[in-house]
Structures are given as structure tokens and as C-alpha cells.
Design an enzyme around this catalytic site. Structure first.
Site, PDB file in Angstrom:
ATOM      1  N   ASP A 193       0.809  -1.215   0.000  1.00 10.55           N
ATOM      2  CA  ASP A 193       0.000   0.000   0.000  1.00 10.55           C
ATOM      3  C   ASP A 193       0.850   1.277   0.000  1.00 10.55           C
ATOM      4  OD1 ASP A 193       1.010  -0.305   2.482  1.00 10.55           O
ATOM      5  OD2 ASP A 193      -0.891  -0.100   3.558  1.00 10.55           O
ATOM      6  N   HIS A 246      23.800   3.121 -19.223  1.00 12.52           N
ATOM      7  CA  HIS A 246      22.707   3.340 -18.265  1.00 12.52           C
ATOM      8  C   HIS A 246      23.020   2.724 -16.895  1.00 12.52           C
ATOM      9  CE1 HIS A 246      19.757   3.953 -21.849  1.00 12.52           C
ATOM     10  NE2 HIS A 246      20.460   5.024 -21.582  1.00 12.52           N
ATOM     11  N   ASP A 269      25.867  11.507 -14.388  1.00 12.07           N
ATOM     12  CA  ASP A 269      24.782  12.019 -15.230  1.00 12.07           C
ATOM     13  C   ASP A 269      23.579  12.160 -14.317  1.00 12.07           C
ATOM     14  OD1 ASP A 269      22.751  12.496 -17.044  1.00 12.07           O
ATOM     15  OD2 ASP A 269      23.370  10.942 -18.460  1.00 12.07           O
ATOM     16  N   ASP A 316      19.399  18.045 -17.174  1.00  9.23           N
ATOM     17  CA  ASP A 316      20.083  16.794 -17.535  1.00  9.23           C
ATOM     18  C   ASP A 316      21.549  17.127 -17.809  1.00  9.23           C
ATOM     19  OD1 ASP A 316      20.817  14.343 -18.540  1.00  9.23           O
ATOM     20  OD2 ASP A 316      19.522  14.406 -20.296  1.00  9.23           O
ATOM     21  N   HIS A 354      25.843   6.654 -29.018  1.00  7.65           N
ATOM     22  CA  HIS A 354      24.540   7.315 -28.821  1.00  7.65           C
ATOM     23  C   HIS A 354      24.496   8.645 -29.571  1.00  7.65           C
ATOM     24  CE1 HIS A 354      26.206  10.163 -25.830  1.00  7.65           C
ATOM     25  NE2 HIS A 354      26.803   9.146 -25.263  1.00  7.65           N
ATOM     26  N   HIS A 403      18.946  15.277 -27.234  1.00  4.11           N
ATOM     27  CA  HIS A 403      17.501  15.008 -27.339  1.00  4.11           C
ATOM     28  C   HIS A 403      16.782  16.252 -26.865  1.00  4.11           C
ATOM     29  CE1 HIS A 403      17.820  14.434 -22.962  1.00  4.11           C
ATOM     30  NE2 HIS A 403      18.891  13.710 -23.222  1.00  4.11           N
ATOM     31  N   HIS A 420      13.554  13.118 -21.823  1.00  2.13           N
ATOM     32  CA  HIS A 420      13.581  12.941 -23.279  1.00  2.13           C
ATOM     33  C   HIS A 420      12.232  13.491 -23.738  1.00  2.13           C
ATOM     34  CE1 HIS A 420      16.608   9.393 -22.789  1.00  2.13           C
ATOM     35  NE2 HIS A 420      17.135  10.568 -22.534  1.00  2.13           N
ATOM     36  N   GLU A 445      25.430  16.426 -25.722  1.00  2.00           N
ATOM     37  CA  GLU A 445      26.090  15.456 -24.861  1.00  2.00           C
ATOM     38  C   GLU A 445      26.962  14.435 -25.602  1.00  2.00           C
ATOM     39  OE1 GLU A 445      23.408  12.463 -23.127  1.00  2.00           O
ATOM     40  OE2 GLU A 445      21.728  13.669 -23.816  1.00  2.00           O
ATOM     41  N   TYR A 505      33.677   6.248 -25.217  1.00  2.00           N
ATOM     42  CA  TYR A 505      33.676   5.124 -24.276  1.00  2.00           C
ATOM     43  C   TYR A 505      34.623   4.045 -24.803  1.00  2.00           C
ATOM     44  CZ  TYR A 505      29.439   7.773 -23.482  1.00  2.00           C
ATOM     45  OH  TYR A 505      28.560   8.803 -23.291  1.00  2.00           O
ATOM     46  N   ARG A 558      31.610  11.576 -20.819  1.00  2.00           N
ATOM     47  CA  ARG A 558      30.508  12.291 -21.473  1.00  2.00           C
ATOM     48  C   ARG A 558      30.457  13.680 -20.855  1.00  2.00           C
ATOM     49  NH1 ARG A 558      27.001   8.748 -21.052  1.00  2.00           N
ATOM     50  NH2 ARG A 558      25.717   9.298 -19.257  1.00  2.00           N
ATOM     51  N   GLU A 576      27.732  16.771 -20.820  1.00  2.00           N
ATOM     52  CA  GLU A 576      26.352  17.062 -21.231  1.00  2.00           C
ATOM     53  C   GLU A 576      25.869  18.376 -20.636  1.00  2.00           C
ATOM     54  OE1 GLU A 576      23.367  14.212 -19.878  1.00  2.00           O
ATOM     55  OE2 GLU A 576      21.982  14.940 -21.419  1.00  2.00           O
TER      56      GLU A 576
HETATM   57  N1  GLY Z   1      20.183  11.213 -18.581  1.00  2.00           N
HETATM   58  C1  GLY Z   1      19.572  10.730 -19.740  1.00  2.00           C
HETATM   59  C2  GLY Z   1      20.217  11.229 -20.935  1.00  2.00           C
HETATM   60  O1  GLY Z   1      21.274  11.829 -20.856  1.00  2.00           O
HETATM   61  O2  GLY Z   1      19.690  11.118 -22.003  1.00  2.00           O
HETATM   62 MN    MN Z   2      20.579  13.569 -21.914  1.00  2.00          MN
HETATM   63 MN    MN Z   3      22.002  12.768 -19.108  1.00  2.00          MN
END
Ligand code: GLY
Ligand code: MN
Ligand code: MN
Length: 432
Positions: free
Chosen positions: A35, A238, A255, A266, A345, A349, A356, A379, A383, A400, A402
Site C-alpha cells: 500500500d 545506463h 549524469d 540533464d 549514442h 535530445h 527525453h 552530450e 567510451y 561524457r 552534457e
Molecule cells: N540522462 C539521460 C540522458 O542523458 O539522455
Molecule cells: Mn541527456
Molecule cells: Mn544525461
């Protein structure tokens, strides 16, 4: 609360819909265990049009010569309010949120078929909740059942996202102000995380520093699960376990971004656990930084969405050749997508209420041109997993960088301001 923006959005949406009825439900509560529920998060489309943050609510918008906004929400309930807190109830909600009508959510099954009668089209968020698809069809059938009384059911079902996504894509001044503030809070949290990092600490200790800073500035929730990835973990895109011990000589990739009043930020920063980049780490970092600079320069009105990704890929691919990770002509390596081994990647976005965010990236098969007021992330990353054909000095370097930007009339405004260059990061960590 300034309800004008919500009213204007409803008016714009109704003009686009032209005729018919839109039914936009908010998100259901989600059980975490027995609950206990997850912290409630409204549906972004519903909130965008209403500003109303309670669960169990539905907005019905009627287009045509007499447009109307109708809210269905929970009743006042003294007993439940003692346990769970304040509820507006229909009467108060109508007044505070500037709606034309409001009813108890318990009247939905009775009222919606009435509202759909003799309307040409029904718009809703098709396929977002299977239960809602079923209920919508049930209401349509309820209208059809009245055919012998001369009532006609909508012949057309359309996805309300068709218009709402386009609206959400270009942020208004109020949204941009919120996103600047969310970005500011997250930037400060990243600086704090850098300054609290030491060899021997666990990743989750640094996650705690980020969350601490988000919450103490009124941003109660992260916009997505924070990635705090030391060493090789940075090469897992991820990674969210966040439970490893940080080692001297490794990099830490974070991140993380807060959500403030329904708007996301982000940010990713990558920095040395001991405060000083090694030669190899610095070499890769400078390539990613240059890729980001090239990408940022490509974010401007009129540029096709993909241009900034292409700009980043070119710099990264050149860097891969310089580091002897790839060999050959840059154009050929881009064409064959050889760079994807180390950069798999996209360079960003849309960003907004959802991390996103809503909105198509192509229009009529072509990458859409950027427009002032759009918000997006920039971003690039790099890697490098261990492999026989990779110099050992580069193994497990995952980087990365970003940042969040808003497209302006002449280029872009960078909303995020955490230390970014090698010098800025080392300086910030020295003054911990
Ligand atoms: N943190 C998700 C992305 O960078 O897209
Ligand atoms: Mn992002
Ligand atoms: Mn991110």
C-alpha cells in the site's frame, strides 16, 4: 499561481483541434510495494494544459464555436484529507485553475458519453495507458448505443500528441525561466559532487550529495535515475547500481539532473576521482570537449536537428584516429559508422517536462530545423572498453559532457554552468 499560461495553451490546442472533444487523463498512482506508492508524478501533457497536480483527474476540452475546458477531479473528503492531505475538489479547482466547469471524477462514465455525442472527433493520448484506451472505446460504444435516439458518435479518433507535441517543443518564457532554474540547481549539485569526491568513497555517497542539493533547493526529485559511474562503470551507458568504491586514478562520470516544478535538467560531468586528470584521461577529455564545442556552435535556428550530432561525430572520429583507435579517412569512418564502437549514442535530445521530451525529430522524412525556444541537450561522449587492439592506457575511460541549451534567435543559450574544462574542474576540486 499564474493560470494564464495554462489557459492560453488550452485555447491554442482547441484552435488546432478545430472540432470535437479531447480527453486528457493524468497519470495513475503507481504502487511501490503493497500500500506504499511511488512519489506521485502527473502526466506531462495533462499538467501542461492544466497546472493541476492531483492524481485521478481528467481534462476534457471541447472545441468549436463555444470552446470549454472541463476538469474531473477527486471530491473533497475530510477523512482522506486527514490522512493524505489537501484535495481541491471540483468547485475550488474550477476557480483556482480557471476552468469553465468541474465535476467529480466519479461522474466520468456518465458525463463523457454525453460530451462525445454529436461530436466529429475524439482526441486523446492514444496508447499511453491501455486502461484508458479501453475506457475510451467503452465511452464511444456508450454513445453508439444511443444511435436510435439520433445521437451520433465521433467517427474519427486522433492522437492529441499531434498538436501537443508541437506546442511543447517550443518553450514559452515561463517554461524557459523554470528550466534555467532547474539547470542552475543541477549545476550547483554537480559542483558539490566534484568537491565531495575522494578515492575510497562509494558511488552512492556522491549520489547522496547530488540529491541533497536538489532537495534543499526545492527540487524534490531527480528528473531520472542518477548515474554515478566510477572507472569502467562509465562505459555502461545506463549504469545505475551506484554501489562501487571509487579508486584513485579513475574517472567518475555523473549524469544527474533535478526536476523542478515539472521541468527537467540533464547534466553529465566526468572528472578524476583524485582531482587531477592523467595524461591519457586528459587526451580523451579534450577531444570530447572539442566535440561539444563544435556541437554547440551548430545549434542555431534554421540548422537541421541532426547538424549538431554530425558536428560532434566529426570531431570525435578525428580524435579516434589521432588516438590510433581507428585508421582511415574521416569521411569513410563516418560513412561506415566505425566511430560507433566508441560513440554509440546521439549527441542529444529534446528536453522539457520529460527528460527525453515530446516532439518529432523529423518532419516529412527530413530532420526538422531548429527554432528559437526549443530546448535540448548537447552530450557527446567517448567510451573505450578493454580490447586487444586498444592501447591499455585508454582502457575503461568513459567520458561524457552534457549541457542543456535553449535555441535563441542567433544561436543558443547554455543553461547549465558546472565546471567543464580540465582547468575549471581541477580548480574546483582543489578548493574542495
Ligand atoms: N540522462 C539521460 C540522458 O542523458 O539522455
Ligand atoms: Mn541527456
Ligand atoms: Mn544525461
Amino acid at each position: 499561481m499564474d493560470i494564464t499560461a495554462y489557459r492560453q495553451r488550452r485555447e491554442r490546442f482547441l484552435q488546432s483541434l478545430q472540432a470535437g472533444v479531447a480527453v486528457i487523463a493524468t497519470a495513475p498512482e503507481q504502487v511501490r510495494n503493497r500500500d506504499s506508492h511511488y512519489a506521485y508524478r502527473h502526466d506531462s501533457y495533462f499538467y501542461y494544459l492544466s497546472g493541476f497536480d492531483e492524481p485521478e483527474a481528467v481534462l476534457v476540452l471541447v472545441a468549436g464555436s463555444e470552446p470549454r475546458s472541463i476538469l474531473f477531479c477527486r471530491d473533497k473528503d475530510e477523512e482522506r484529507e486527514i490522512w493524505d492531505g489537501y484535495r481541491y475538489g471540483p468547485e475550488k479547482a474550477k476557480e483556482v485553475f480557471g476552468l469553465d466547469e468541474a465535476y467529480s471524477i466519479s461522474q466520468l462514465d456518465e458525463k463523457i458519453p454525453e460530451l462525445l455525442g454529436n461530436q466529429p472527433r475524439l482526441a486523446y493520448l492514444v496508447g499511453s495507458e491501455i486502461d484508458w484506451d479501453t475506457r475510451m472505446l467503452g465511452w464511444l460504444n456508450a454513445v453508439r448505443a444511443k444511435a436510435r435516439t439520433g445521437v451520433i458518435a465521433p467517427e474519427e479518433i486522433v492522437d492529441a500528441r499531434r498538436w501537443l507535441d508541437e506546442m511543447r517543443l517550443v518553450k514559452d518564457a515561463g517554461e524557459l525561466a523554470l528550466m534555467r532554474r532547474a539547470a542552475e540547481i543541477s549545476s550547483a549539485a554537480h559542483l558539490r559532487a566534484m568537491q565531495k569526491t575522494r578515492p575510497g568513497k562509494f558511488e552512492y555517497e556522491i549520489e547522496a550529495e547530488l540529491l541533497h542539493d536538489f532537495v534543499r533547493h526545492g527540487a524534490r526529485h531527480p528528473a531520472y535515475t542518477s548515474i554515478v559511474a566510477g572507472g569502467a562503470n562509465a562505459c555502461v551507458l545506463h549504469y545505475v547500481e551506484n554501489d562501487a568504491r571509487l579508486k584513485d586514478g579513475e574517472l567518475l562520470l555523473i549524469d544527474a539532473g533535478c526536476e523542478l516544478d515539472g521541468y527537467a535538467s540533464d547534466i553529465t560531468r566526468t572528472f578524476p576521482v583524485n582531482g587531477k586528470f592523467s595524461g591519457a584521461q586528459k587526451g580523451v577529455y579534450e577531444i570530447v570537449l572539442a566535440a561539444q564545442a563544435a556541437a554547440l556552435a551548430a545549434v542555431k535556428p534554421g540548422a537541421p536537428w541532426i547538424a549538431y550530432h554530425d558536428a560532434a561525430v566529426r570531431v570525435l572520429t578525428q580524435g579516434m584516429v589521432d588516438l590510433k583507435l581507428l585508421s582511415g579517412e574521416i569521411d569513410g569512418l563516418i560513412e561506415s559508422e566505425a566511430y560507433k564502437r566508441f560513440y554509440m549514442h546521439r549527441t542529444g535530445h529534446w528536453l522539457g517536462m520529460d527528460v527525453h521530451d515530446a516532439g518529432e525529430y523529423k518532419l516529412g522524412g527530413e530532420w526538422r530545423p531548429l527554432v528559437a525556444g526549443m530546448t535540448l541537450t548537447v552530450e557527446p561522449g567517448f567510451y573505450i572498453r578493454p580490447a586487444d587492439d586498444v592501447p591499455q592506457a585508454l582502457w575503461n575511460i568513459g567520458i561524457r559532457i552534457e549541457d542543456d541549451v535553449a535555441v535563441t534567435e542567433s544561436g543558443c543559450e547554455v543553461l547549465t554552468h558546472a565546471p567543464r574544462t580540465v582547468a575549471e574542474i581541477e580548480e574546483a576540486m582543489r578548493h574542495a
